[in-house]
Design a protein around this motif. Structure first.
Motif, PDB file in Angstrom:
ATOM      1  N   MET A   1      23.623 -29.371 -20.927  1.00  0.00           N
ATOM      2  CA  MET A   1      24.729 -28.613 -20.417  1.00  0.00           C
ATOM      3  C   MET A   1      24.201 -27.328 -19.770  1.00  0.00           C
ATOM      4  O   MET A   1      23.299 -26.694 -20.291  1.00  0.00           O
ATOM      5  N   ILE A   2      24.754 -26.951 -18.636  1.00  0.00           N
ATOM      6  CA  ILE A   2      24.355 -25.731 -17.940  1.00  0.00           C
ATOM      7  C   ILE A   2      25.514 -24.747 -17.985  1.00  0.00           C
ATOM      8  O   ILE A   2      26.652 -25.092 -17.679  1.00  0.00           O
ATOM      9  N   GLU A   3      25.194 -23.513 -18.368  1.00  0.00           N
ATOM     10  CA  GLU A   3      26.193 -22.456 -18.481  1.00  0.00           C
ATOM     11  C   GLU A   3      25.827 -21.324 -17.524  1.00  0.00           C
ATOM     12  O   GLU A   3      24.672 -20.900 -17.472  1.00  0.00           O
ATOM     13  N   ILE A   4      26.785 -20.857 -16.742  1.00  0.00           N
ATOM     14  CA  ILE A   4      26.566 -19.707 -15.862  1.00  0.00           C
ATOM     15  C   ILE A   4      26.840 -18.453 -16.668  1.00  0.00           C
ATOM     16  O   ILE A   4      27.934 -18.271 -17.202  1.00  0.00           O
ATOM     17  N   LEU A   5      25.828 -17.590 -16.766  1.00  0.00           N
ATOM     18  CA  LEU A   5      25.937 -16.375 -17.565  1.00  0.00           C
ATOM     19  C   LEU A   5      26.313 -15.159 -16.741  1.00  0.00           C
ATOM     20  O   LEU A   5      27.008 -14.264 -17.214  1.00  0.00           O
ATOM     21  N   SER A   6      25.808 -15.103 -15.504  1.00  0.00           N
ATOM     22  CA  SER A   6      26.011 -13.920 -14.678  1.00  0.00           C
ATOM     23  C   SER A   6      25.720 -14.291 -13.235  1.00  0.00           C
ATOM     24  O   SER A   6      24.960 -15.213 -12.961  1.00  0.00           O
ATOM     25  N   SER A   7      26.340 -13.569 -12.317  1.00  0.00           N
ATOM     26  CA  SER A   7      26.020 -13.757 -10.902  1.00  0.00           C
ATOM     27  C   SER A   7      26.016 -12.386 -10.238  1.00  0.00           C
ATOM     28  O   SER A   7      26.722 -11.477 -10.658  1.00  0.00           O
ATOM     29  N   CYS A   8      25.192 -12.261  -9.209  1.00  0.00           N
ATOM     30  CA  CYS A   8      25.074 -10.973  -8.535  1.00  0.00           C
ATOM     31  C   CYS A   8      24.342 -11.152  -7.213  1.00  0.00           C
ATOM     32  O   CYS A   8      23.283 -11.782  -7.168  1.00  0.00           O
ATOM     33  N   GLY A   9      24.903 -10.617  -6.138  1.00  0.00           N
ATOM     34  CA  GLY A   9      24.230 -10.609  -4.846  1.00  0.00           C
ATOM     35  C   GLY A   9      23.845 -11.975  -4.315  1.00  0.00           C
ATOM     36  O   GLY A   9      22.873 -12.099  -3.581  1.00  0.00           O
ATOM     37  N   GLY A  10      24.558 -13.014  -4.703  1.00  0.00           N
ATOM     38  CA  GLY A  10      24.251 -14.365  -4.240  1.00  0.00           C
ATOM     39  C   GLY A  10      23.351 -15.150  -5.175  1.00  0.00           C
ATOM     40  O   GLY A  10      23.081 -16.320  -4.937  1.00  0.00           O
ATOM     41  N   LEU A  11      22.864 -14.539  -6.258  1.00  0.00           N
ATOM     42  CA  LEU A  11      22.052 -15.238  -7.252  1.00  0.00           C
ATOM     43  C   LEU A  11      22.894 -15.532  -8.482  1.00  0.00           C
ATOM     44  O   LEU A  11      23.863 -14.842  -8.767  1.00  0.00           O
ATOM     45  N   ILE A  12      22.490 -16.564  -9.222  1.00  0.00           N
ATOM     46  CA  ILE A  12      23.201 -16.965 -10.432  1.00  0.00           C
ATOM     47  C   ILE A  12      22.203 -17.050 -11.578  1.00  0.00           C
ATOM     48  O   ILE A  12      21.134 -17.652 -11.436  1.00  0.00           O
ATOM     49  N   LEU A  13      22.544 -16.456 -12.712  1.00  0.00           N
ATOM     50  CA  LEU A  13      21.752 -16.572 -13.931  1.00  0.00           C
ATOM     51  C   LEU A  13      22.378 -17.666 -14.781  1.00  0.00           C
ATOM     52  O   LEU A  13      23.556 -17.587 -15.140  1.00  0.00           O
ATOM     53  N   CYS A  14      21.598 -18.717 -15.063  1.00  0.00           N
ATOM     54  CA  CYS A  14      22.093 -19.882 -15.797  1.00  0.00           C
ATOM     55  C   CYS A  14      21.302 -20.099 -17.069  1.00  0.00           C
ATOM     56  O   CYS A  14      20.135 -19.719 -17.166  1.00  0.00           O
ATOM     57  N   CYS A  15      21.948 -20.766 -18.014  1.00  0.00           N
ATOM     58  CA  CYS A  15      21.289 -21.185 -19.244  1.00  0.00           C
ATOM     59  C   CYS A  15      21.442 -22.694 -19.346  1.00  0.00           C
ATOM     60  O   CYS A  15      22.544 -23.223 -19.209  1.00  0.00           O
ATOM     61  N   CYS A  16      20.338 -23.372 -19.550  1.00  0.00           N
ATOM     62  CA  CYS A  16      20.351 -24.819 -19.724  1.00  0.00           C
ATOM     63  C   CYS A  16      20.163 -25.110 -21.214  1.00  0.00           C
ATOM     64  O   CYS A  16      19.125 -24.784 -21.791  1.00  0.00           O
TER      65      CYS A  16
END
Length: 113
Positions: A1-16
């Protein structure tokens, strides 16, 4: 499962979420490229927040808020480094949720108790 934790300036921080392990990635959906975030101590971690302003620098930062200390990762310098001033532990231990948003050069925190 992939979870989006944060996004900023066109980038996404994800947790797998994988069995027995969590891996963190910074993804650029426009270029379809991603970078693995170096291993971090997840014990007592409350939140991760991505900070990126492409008009100021091509490098991003990730701030980890923990109960005992905070750390910051920079894509320019690579290793995680401990920050001097953590949030007061009584505040963090009583909160259900903490969320950071990077805006105008600073991270703003929203707390839910």
């Amino acid at each position: 499962m992939i979870e989006i934790l944060s996004s900023c300036g066109g980038l996404i921080l994800c947790c797998c979420h994988k069995p027995w392990i969590r891996e963190y990635y910074v993804c650029n959906p426009n270029t379809k490229q991603f970078t693995i975030v170096p291993s971090l101590d997840k014990s007592y971690m409350r939140d991760l927040c991505l900070a990126f302003d492409p008009s100021k620098s091509p490098h991003y930062r990730i701030l980890k808020v923990g109960l005992h200390y905070n750390e910051m990762y920079s894509s320019e310098t690579n290793p995680w480094r401990r920050l001097r001033d953590p949030f007061p532990m009584p505040i963090l231990s009583e909160l259900r949720e903490i969320t950071g948003v990077f805006f105008n050069g600073a991270i703003f925190w929203a707390f839910n108790s």
